[in-house]
Design a protein around this motif. Structure first.
Motif, PDB file in Angstrom:
ATOM      1  N   LEU A   1      30.090   8.860 -13.250  1.00  0.00           N
ATOM      2  CA  LEU A   1      31.380   8.622 -13.886  1.00  0.00           C
ATOM      3  C   LEU A   1      32.455   9.220 -12.991  1.00  0.00           C
ATOM      4  O   LEU A   1      32.285  10.327 -12.468  1.00  0.00           O
TER       5      LEU A   1
ATOM      6  N   ILE B   1      37.706   5.257 -17.058  1.00  0.00           N
ATOM      7  CA  ILE B   1      36.613   5.962 -16.389  1.00  0.00           C
ATOM      8  C   ILE B   1      35.697   4.905 -15.793  1.00  0.00           C
ATOM      9  O   ILE B   1      35.207   4.026 -16.510  1.00  0.00           O
TER      10      ILE B   1
ATOM     11  N   VAL C   1      32.213   3.692 -14.117  1.00  0.00           N
ATOM     12  CA  VAL C   1      30.803   4.062 -14.233  1.00  0.00           C
ATOM     13  C   VAL C   1      30.017   3.246 -13.212  1.00  0.00           C
ATOM     14  O   VAL C   1      29.995   2.013 -13.281  1.00  0.00           O
TER      15      VAL C   1
ATOM     16  N   GLN D   1      25.535  11.476 -14.723  1.00  0.00           N
ATOM     17  CA  GLN D   1      25.036  11.515 -16.088  1.00  0.00           C
ATOM     18  C   GLN D   1      23.636  10.901 -16.176  1.00  0.00           C
ATOM     19  O   GLN D   1      23.359   9.882 -15.538  1.00  0.00           O
TER      20      GLN D   1
ATOM     21  N   ILE E   1      31.033  12.893 -21.625  1.00  0.00           N
ATOM     22  CA  ILE E   1      32.209  12.638 -20.785  1.00  0.00           C
ATOM     23  C   ILE E   1      33.023  13.917 -20.730  1.00  0.00           C
ATOM     24  O   ILE E   1      33.447  14.444 -21.770  1.00  0.00           O
TER      25      ILE E   1
ATOM     26  N   GLU F   1      33.422   0.168 -17.167  1.00  0.00           N
ATOM     27  CA  GLU F   1      34.647   0.937 -17.357  1.00  0.00           C
ATOM     28  C   GLU F   1      34.716   1.400 -18.806  1.00  0.00           C
ATOM     29  O   GLU F   1      34.412   0.629 -19.721  1.00  0.00           O
TER      30      GLU F   1
END
Length: 143
Positions: A35, A44, A46, A81, A91, A115
């Motif tokens: 992330l 964000i 990913v 993650q 997050i 996203e």
């Protein structure tokens, strides 16, 4: 060629920043993913490990001090993650602040990345592009 990420999902996120990441996207991204703050808007990004490495390579090609500064900003908050058994990820507060995430989120597949958006920001963003604009942009493409 790797599977492309697509679709729109509405998972829940708790006050501590834990959210269930969509199964279909996890299946494509793999057992772990990265992330980081979106480079072109407040979301964000990913990435799978492979796509994140490609992204870092592109960032590394930015020259000089300005390139160094941009890499620092974009990668300082990056976070690897590994979803738990229920498919939940965490997050960080830094990434939630960047995306303006406090409660409702939308996760979209965007080709080589997913996203995570604040739901109201996503709705505002997606409503600002009209069907006519999409038609005009695609008019010269053979699809």
């Amino acid at each position: 060629m790797a599977d492309l990420l697509c679709g729109t999902y509405y998972p829940s996120i708790d006050q501590k920043g834990r959210m269930s990441f969509p199964t279909k996207l996890r299946e494509i991204l793999g057992a772990e993913f990265f992330l980081c703050q979106g480079h072109d808007d407040s979301y964000i990004a990913v990435y799978s490990p492979e796509a994140f490495q490609e992204y870092c390579n592109k960032l590394h090609s930015l020259p000089g001090k300005k390139g160094d500064d941009i890499r620092r900003i974009l990668l300082a908050g990056a976070d690897k993650q590994v979803p738990d058994k229920q498919g939940r990820i965490f997050i960080t507060q830094q990434l939630r602040d960047h995306a303006g995430i406090t409660d409702e989120v939308v996760v979209i597949g965007a080709n080589n990345r997913a996203e995570i958006w604040n739901k109201s920001k996503w709705e505002s963003f997606s409503s600002n592009i009209s069907q006519d604009e999409i038609n005009d942009a695609l008019a010269d493409l053979v699809l």
